[in-house]
Motif scaffolding. Structure first.
Motif, PDB file in Angstrom:
ATOM      1  N   LEU B  47       0.809  -1.310  -0.176  1.00 35.26           N
ATOM      2  CA  LEU B  47       0.027  -0.203   0.053  1.00 35.26           C
ATOM      3  C   LEU B  47       0.982   1.282  -0.031  1.00 35.26           C
ATOM      4  CD1 LEU B  47      -2.925  -0.792   2.499  1.00 35.26           C
ATOM      5  CD2 LEU B  47      -3.087  -0.395   0.070  1.00 35.26           C
ATOM      6  N   SER B  60      -1.584   3.726  -2.516  1.00 34.36           N
ATOM      7  CA  SER B  60      -2.554   3.283  -3.005  1.00 34.36           C
ATOM      8  C   SER B  60      -3.947   3.367  -2.722  1.00 34.36           C
ATOM      9  CB  SER B  60      -2.090   1.843  -3.642  1.00 34.36           C
ATOM     10  OG  SER B  60      -0.815   1.547  -4.128  1.00 34.36           O
ATOM     11  N   TYR B  61      -4.963   3.554  -3.592  1.00 32.86           N
ATOM     12  CA  TYR B  61      -6.460   3.122  -3.172  1.00 32.86           C
ATOM     13  C   TYR B  61      -6.955   4.457  -2.402  1.00 32.86           C
ATOM     14  CZ  TYR B  61      -4.887  -1.291  -5.054  1.00 32.86           C
ATOM     15  OH  TYR B  61      -4.294  -2.464  -5.813  1.00 32.86           O
ATOM     16  N   LYS B  78      -7.732   6.409   5.891  1.00 35.56           N
ATOM     17  CA  LYS B  78      -8.505   6.592   4.550  1.00 35.56           C
ATOM     18  C   LYS B  78      -9.604   7.594   5.039  1.00 35.56           C
ATOM     19  CE  LYS B  78     -10.118   4.811   0.554  1.00 35.56           C
ATOM     20  NZ  LYS B  78     -10.516   3.314  -0.551  1.00 35.56           N
ATOM     21  N   SER B  84     -15.418  -2.296  -0.241  1.00 37.69           N
ATOM     22  CA  SER B  84     -14.207  -3.020  -1.218  1.00 37.69           C
ATOM     23  C   SER B  84     -12.837  -2.781   0.093  1.00 37.69           C
ATOM     24  CB  SER B  84     -13.904  -2.522  -2.597  1.00 37.69           C
ATOM     25  OG  SER B  84     -13.561  -1.142  -2.555  1.00 37.69           O
ATOM     26  N   ASP B  85     -12.652  -2.046   0.777  1.00 40.92           N
ATOM     27  CA  ASP B  85     -11.594  -1.785   1.808  1.00 40.92           C
ATOM     28  C   ASP B  85     -11.680  -2.769   2.580  1.00 40.92           C
ATOM     29  OD1 ASP B  85     -11.728   1.740   1.425  1.00 40.92           O
ATOM     30  OD2 ASP B  85     -10.525   0.337   0.182  1.00 40.92           O
TER      31      ASP B  85
END
Lengths: 113, 110
Positions: B47, B60-61, B78, B84-85
């Protein structure tokens, strides 16, 4: 995008048998690793490999374990005589330099019966 | 010797809410710190990392992490979590090899 690959995805073996887990690291990487994760537990370091020799190994990595880079692409982990407690997910990883991130393969699930 | 600790086995948040996964470290010298995510039956995906420089690291993400030397922490964050995490998150410290925390299972409910 380059990735680390591992085969097989799942290996079932009888106790006392030898197994070889295979990995193809990312092609320009110089440092190679094996880790394992027993179900429900954290990821544990087994061994690191650089310049065609083991650079560090954990207490887990006893005489039953060996690693080899037989050619320019493969990196293998051999367990000579498997025990029930060797059942785990085994991850291969590779890294380009000394401070960068390690890239992990999808793992091989080893089941010893 | 180096070690990392993830004090929470599980974190549950609602979708759209902020997500924080905690990590503290104990290393000698300058710490190299990483976050990885593991989805079911998959390998570990990188990540983000802290090597040096800005204490706030973006990865990422949409994830980011804040390095806090005084508190020896490297919490993953985040701002707005997605279903989806939902996954298993590992903090790790690098002293040539990676030392992983025990992992934190994140569940994001819709």
């Amino acid at each position: 995008e380059p990735e680390v690959t591992q085969t097989p995805s799942h290996q079932v073996t009888q106790m006392g048998q030898e197994v070889i887990l295979r990995c193809v690291p990312i092609s320009n990487h110089l440092y190679f690793y094996w880790y394992r994760q027993i179900l429900g537990q954290k990821v544990e370091f087994l061994v690191s490999f650089y310049n065609n020799e083991i650079s560090e190994k954990s207490e887990i990595f006893d005489d039953q374990f060996s690693v080899e880079r037989p050619d320019g692409s493969n990196f293998t982990l051999k367990i000579r005589s498997t025990k029930l407690e060797d059942s785990a997910m085994y991850f291969c990883a590779s890294r380009a330099g000394t401070s960068g991130e390690q890239f992990f393969g999808p793992g091989t699930r080893l089941t010893v019966l | 010797a180096q070690s990392v600790a993830q004090p929470e086995d599980q974190v549950n948040v609602a979708e759209g809410n902020p997500l924080t996964v905690k990590c503290t470290y104990s290393v000698s010298g300058n710490p190299y710190l990483f976050w990885y995510v593991q989805y079911p039956n998959r390998g570990l995906q990188f990540l983000l990392k802290y090597i040096t420089g800005d204490n706030l690291v973006k990865g990422s993400y949409g994830f980011e992490a804040e390095f806090n030397k005084s508190q020896t922490s490297f919490h993953l964050k985040k701002p707005s979590a997605l279903v989806s995490d939902s996954a298993l998150y590992f903090c790790a410290a690098n002293d040539y090899k990676l030392s992983f925390g025990a992992g934190t299972t994140v569940t994001v409910r819709a």
